[in-house]
Design an enzyme around this catalytic site. Structure first.
Site, PDB file in Angstrom:
ATOM      1  N   TYR A  63      13.828  32.020   3.791  1.00 25.59           N
ATOM      2  CA  TYR A  63      12.762  32.894   4.293  1.00 25.59           C
ATOM      3  C   TYR A  63      12.986  33.274   5.751  1.00 25.59           C
ATOM      4  O   TYR A  63      13.410  32.456   6.563  1.00 25.59           O
ATOM      5  CB  TYR A  63      11.408  32.184   4.202  1.00 25.59           C
ATOM      6  N   LYS A  79       0.855  -1.197   0.000  1.00 19.82           N
ATOM      7  CA  LYS A  79       0.000   0.000   0.000  1.00 19.82           C
ATOM      8  C   LYS A  79       0.889   1.245   0.000  1.00 19.82           C
ATOM      9  O   LYS A  79       2.104   1.161   0.264  1.00 19.82           O
ATOM     10  CB  LYS A  79      -0.904  -0.009   1.234  1.00 19.82           C
TER      11      LYS A  79
HETATM   12  C1  LIG Z   1      -0.436  -1.582   6.747  1.00 19.61           C
HETATM   13  C2  LIG Z   1      -1.012  -2.873   7.163  1.00 19.61           C
HETATM   14  C3  LIG Z   1      -0.191  -3.984   7.371  1.00 19.61           C
HETATM   15  C4  LIG Z   1       1.337  -3.907   7.307  1.00 19.61           C
HETATM   16  O1  LIG Z   1       1.804  -3.173   8.378  1.00 19.61           O
HETATM   17  P1  LIG Z   1       3.389  -3.149   8.782  1.00 19.61           P
HETATM   18  O2  LIG Z   1       3.370  -2.655  10.168  1.00 19.61           O
HETATM   19  O3  LIG Z   1       4.056  -2.212   7.849  1.00 19.61           O
HETATM   20  O4  LIG Z   1       3.889  -4.527   8.649  1.00 19.61           O
HETATM   21  C5  LIG Z   1      -0.785  -5.188   7.654  1.00 19.61           C
HETATM   22  N1  LIG Z   1      -2.135  -5.289   7.757  1.00 19.61           N
HETATM   23  C6  LIG Z   1      -2.958  -4.245   7.585  1.00 19.61           C
HETATM   24  C7  LIG Z   1      -4.432  -4.431   7.714  1.00 19.61           C
HETATM   25  C8  LIG Z   1      -2.426  -2.999   7.292  1.00 19.61           C
HETATM   26  O5  LIG Z   1      -3.233  -1.954   7.146  1.00 19.61           O
END
Ligand SMILES: *Cc1c(COP(=O)(O)O)cnc(C)c1O
Length: 382
Positions: free
Chosen positions: A262, A39
């Site tokens: 700035y 993701k």
């Molecule tokens: C983002 C996510 C993961 C992975 O999380 P990490 O801490 O990066 O391993 C696993 N399961 C769900 C539902 C997530 O949203």
């Protein structure tokens, strides 16, 4: 291969991604499947750019948060199994079905819509049920009524319930155990109704390393894939895969007392050499690293001085007189050779490691290396 359309790049070592993926797979063994979490553009690494490396080194599934993330991967890879872990609005479920994407659901209503779309398009939509055990984010509430709703879904003729999962709040060993036990109880309740799942899963990166006993049939690691040491008690050998780099655009000498950027929040205490670098907060570099962050030029630390602008920032090069326009600058490295790694950047910016990586924006091309050589380039803006 595409040209690299900018000096500021996110460089990804695919050998390290492969190493981490193999390391994870070896940790869990053949019995446990791995849904590699890609993701947020694979935590900034570029989901399309690393997908093949993940699948070739042990990922059974690719997991994303949203429909458009799933569709981007599907456009390039027709056969990979893609799970959307988040919610997809009813009116977009048609895309899920047409693109053979596995959808997480936590209502009978969405199962019914998918069932109907499946009949319409002559497909059998595949779903994973999300079950709430304590994070209080998404999922069927832990109740007998929910088990009945899931049973109703199982009776729809045209939806396949392949998996059921929950997510830990990571609020401590005892809290994890309570969530896990709630989840197991629900799965057993469903089993007594004749409902079985190919995949049951509750663990992310941290829990998969720390709690081998809760791995079930599948784990969902994200940050460990990228070489981020995410655990408290366990251990897993990992290598950071990402570097953030740029090149010097301009160098000037200024006199003692002159201000930089700035509001003149930084003023030269002595005659100084200032370098201008072509990255800023719009590239995902934390603006609050003013006065704290440093980059690395010729193996030396160059402190960031003055306000960090949207597209540029300035560094003090007074002690690195050999620096010249076009020289390489390491913004985030692996920590060796005076570089700032992701972990230390997150500490300085008062945030977590995942945020440091995911905020890297689309303006920086992703450049992929194998054996130290560029093998692929992905420009998001071109
Ligand atoms: C983002 C996510 C993961 C992975 O999380 P990490 O801490 O990066 O391993 C696993 N399961 C769900 C539902 C997530 O949203």
């Amino acid at each position: 291969m595409e040209p690299i359309l900018r000096d500021t790049i996110v460089e990804i070592d695919l050998d390290n991604i492969a190493f981490n993926m193999k390391s994870i797979k070896k940790m869990v063994g053949e019995e446990v499947s791995v849904a590699a979490v890609v993701k947020a553009n694979a935590y900034g690494h570029g989901a399309v750019g690393i997908a093949k490396t993940l699948v070739e080194n042990g990922a059974d599934y690719l997991a994303v948060a949203t429909l458009n993330e799933a569709m981007e991967i599907r456009r390039y890879f027709k056969d990979y199994k893609i799970l959307i872990m988040g919610y997809t609005p009813d009116d977009l479920l048609e895309y899920v079905v047409n693109n053979n994407i596995i959808q997480t659901i936590f209502s009978y209503n969405q199962a019914e819509i998918l069932n109907r779309l499946g009949i319409e398009y002559n497909k059998i939509p595949n779903v994973h049920i999300k079950y709430e055990t304590g994070l209080n984010r998404l999922g069927f509430k832990d109740s007998e009524h929910s088990l009945q709703e899931i049973e109703k879904i199982s009776k729809l003729g045209n939806v396949h319930m392949e998996g059921i999962f929950s997510h830990l709040a990571l609020a401590g060993k005892e809290a994890n155990r309570i969530q896990y036990e709630k989840f197991v109880k629900a799965i057993e309740g469903l089993k007594s109704k004749g409902i079985r799942f190919k995949y049951t899963h509750i663990e992310d990166s941290i829990s998969a390393v720390d709690h081998p006993e809760y791995r079930m049939d599948m784990i969902r690691p994200g940050s460990t894939i990228y070489g981020i040491h995410a655990y408290h008690y366990g251990f897993l050998e990992l290598k950071q895969a990402m570097k953030f780099k740029t090149r010097i655009t301009h160098i000037k000498s200024i006199l003692k007392g002159e201000g930089v950027s700035y509001d003149y929040l930084w003023k030269a205490e002595k005659d100084s050499i200032i370098g201008t670098l072509p990255f800023g907060y719009a590239d995902g570099y934390p603006r609050n690293l003013m006065g704290k962050g440093h980059v690395t030029v010729h193996g030396e630390k160059a402190p960031i001085i003055g306000i960090i602008c949207m597209d540029q920032c300035m560094v003090d090069l007074t002690h690195i007189p050999q620096a010249k326009v076009g020289d390489e600058v390491i913004i985030y490295g692996d920590g060796s050779g005076n570089t700032l790694d992701i972990e230390n950047a997150s500490l300085l910016a008062d945030t977590n490691k995942n945020e440091i990586m995911t905020r890297l924006s689309a303006r920086s091309p992703r450049v992929y290396l194998e054996n130290g050589k560029i093998v692929n380039v992905f420009n998001y803006i071109k």
